[in-house]
Design a protein around this motif. Structure first.
Motif, short mmCIF file in Angstrom:
data_model
loop_
_atom_site.label_atom_id
_atom_site.label_comp_id
_atom_site.label_asym_id
_atom_site.label_seq_id
_atom_site.Cartn_x
_atom_site.Cartn_y
_atom_site.Cartn_z
N LEU A 185 -0.60 1.89 -11.99
CA LEU A 185 -1.29 2.55 -10.88
C LEU A 185 -2.07 3.79 -11.31
O LEU A 185 -3.15 4.05 -10.77
N CYS A 186 -1.56 4.54 -12.26
CA CYS A 186 -2.11 5.86 -12.57
C CYS A 186 -2.84 5.92 -13.91
O CYS A 186 -2.98 7.00 -14.50
N LEU B 285 0.60 3.63 -2.86
CA LEU B 285 -0.60 4.45 -3.04
C LEU B 285 -0.43 5.85 -2.48
O LEU B 285 -1.22 6.74 -2.80
N VAL B 286 0.60 6.06 -1.66
CA VAL B 286 0.77 7.36 -1.00
C VAL B 286 2.15 7.96 -1.18
O VAL B 286 2.35 9.14 -0.91
N GLN C 115 5.37 9.88 -2.31
CA GLN C 115 5.51 11.09 -3.11
C GLN C 115 6.89 11.14 -3.77
O GLN C 115 7.81 10.41 -3.39
N ASP D 7 0.81 -1.22 0.00
CA ASP D 7 0.00 0.00 0.00
C ASP D 7 0.85 1.27 0.00
O ASP D 7 0.33 2.37 -0.28
N ARG E 262 -4.59 5.05 -8.45
CA ARG E 262 -4.06 6.25 -7.80
C ARG E 262 -4.22 7.43 -8.74
O ARG E 262 -3.87 7.35 -9.92
N GLU E 263 -4.77 8.54 -8.22
CA GLU E 263 -5.06 9.70 -9.05
C GLU E 263 -3.80 10.50 -9.38
O GLU E 263 -3.56 10.85 -10.52
N ASP E 264 -3.00 10.84 -8.37
CA ASP E 264 -1.80 11.64 -8.61
C ASP E 264 -0.63 10.73 -8.96
O ASP E 264 -0.54 9.59 -8.49
N ASN E 265 0.26 11.24 -9.79
CA ASN E 265 1.38 10.44 -10.28
C ASN E 265 2.70 11.15 -9.96
O ASN E 265 2.98 12.23 -10.49
N PHE F 152 4.02 3.11 -12.08
CA PHE F 152 3.04 4.19 -11.92
C PHE F 152 2.37 4.54 -13.25
O PHE F 152 1.14 4.65 -13.33
#
Length: 409
Positions: A139-140, A99-100, A102, A96, A150-153, A135
């Motif tokens: 994921l994106c 998912l967060v 940065q 997970d 996941r919205e932001d990449n 990503f």
């Protein structure tokens, strides 16, 4: 971390507890002939769902070979191990963290690898590219329900690590090749080393070379190759040999031709006539591999690596070389020997096009890295009278000076 890759394989579930308990019917399992997928486990033997699903997709698209899938899995696991030592990610479940996480955390990871001198800039860049693919391609992007996981990449602006510094190509010289061959006690190994050097073949392609193909090349009178719809003639002291390449699209074999010298092929022909080779090749019939190890199995990339490591140690200990030689350096040696040979191409562009075809490069820009070779390596060889020696001349000298007597009867 452990990864299991099943690439279109038949899986026997006859002993499964699910079948014995009646949870699923074995008749149904029998209809499922082949299975394809990837499962990645963490250090606690728990499957990582996001990573496993991504790699399964990559495998099913048939654009990523299993060996690369394994590299991707390892690169992901290295990052997870790092994150689990960070306070913010320590207690996160499975994978997970992706998912967060940065971009600044990823950059901190790359800086840590660089500052601690743990990895080269090229290897760091390789890991960065793995995470970018995870990503950008999984994921994106919108999934089956139209939404992205996941919205932001963090990779929206490209790779996050510093670009790898380009290095001068490390090429096995002719003297290093002879040193390695001298340190082998087997004509089988000697012939293999000269063949790799004189064809530019990748270690992953060696297994697919057949004796019948070499026999056909020896006996053919073909004297030209068709490259990009142009016909390129080559001298009679080279032969066109088909290679089942390892870099085709969607993991398909990409066929090409390379140009070994007659001297190298003659060395192989003599070895094929020995009792040792005939005994080992007997079980293969007409489909016999050209290179069979002492245990009767075709050479693999791993066994070629081990062979070069063994011979490099011997040559270093004897003072014949001053650096280890790895298989790709033999391939680079082929490139250098072709470019400096006066009989293959009338000018540098012709030579590069021929070399591109022989090496199986998709783009000429890849082949152009060999134009940056130092002059003392790239320079031409000449005999005592000052006459420039061709690649065919040099391979004949190697075969003559490193010949090991092998009884034919």
């Amino acid at each position: 971390m452990r990864v299991k890759v099943v690439d279109n394989e038949l899986i026997d579930l006859s002993g499964s507890l699910l079948i014995s308990s009646g949870a699923i019917q074995y008749d149904f399992i029998e209809e499922q002939k082949k299975t394809q997928g990837v499962v990645v486990f963490d250090n606690c033997h728990r499957a990582l769902p996001l990573v496993s699903d991504w790699l399964t997709e990559e495998l099913s698209l048939k654009q990523t070979p299993p060996t690369t899938i394994d590299t991707y899995a390892k690169n992901i696991s290295y990052l997870l191990d790092y994150l689990r030592n960070q306070k913010l990610y320590k207690n996160m479940r499975l994978d997970d963290a992706f998912l967060v996480i940065q971009s600044h955390t990823l950059q901190e990871y790359f800086s840590y690898l660089k500052n601690e001198s743990l990895l080269s800039s090229k290897t760091i860049r390789n890991r960065d590219a793995t995470y970018q693919s995870f990503f950008n391609n999984y994921l994106c992007i919108p999934r089956r329900d139209g939404k992205a996981i996941r919205e932001d990449n963090p990779y929206v602006e490209g790779l996050l690590s510093n670009s790898a510094k380009s290095k001068v190509v490390e090429m096995c010289s002719l003297n290093e090749l002879k040193a390695l061959i001298w340190c082998s006690h087997s004509e089988r190994e000697r012939a293999l080393l000269q063949f790799i050097y004189d064809t530019g073949i990748r270690r992953t392609e060696v297994t697919r070379v057949k004796k019948s193909e070499i026999d056909l090349a020896i006996n053919t009178d073909k004297s030209a190759l068709i490259i990009d719809h142009d016909t390129v003639a080559y001298p009679s002291h080279y032969k066109a040999l088909p290679i089942a390449g390892s870099k085709g699209r969607k993991r398909e074999i990409k066929h090409r031709f390379t140009l070994p010298s007659v001297a190298t092929l003659a060395r192989l022909k003599r070895y094929f006539s020995t009792p040792e080779y005939r005994r080992l090749a007997k079980k293969y019939g007409s489909d016999s591999p050209a290179f069979i190890n002492s245990e009767g199995r075709p050479y693999t990339p791993s066994s070629i690596n081990k062979l070069l490591e063994k011979l490099s140690r011997r040559a270093l200990k004897s003072g014949l070389i001053d650096r280890p030689i790895h298989p790709h350096m033999l391939r680079h040696g082929f490139a250098g020997s072709l470019l400096r040979s006066p009989d293959l191409g009338s000018h540098s562009v012709d030579k590069l096009v021929v070399l591109q075809h022989c090496l199986g490069h998709a783009h000429l820009t890849t082949t152009q890295i060999y134009t940056a070779l130092p002059y003392d390596i790239y320079g031409q060889y000449a005999d005592n009278s000052g006459e420039v020696l061709t690649r065919a001349n040099l391979m004949e000298l190697v075969a003559t000076k490193t010949k090991k007597k092998v009884p034919l009867r």
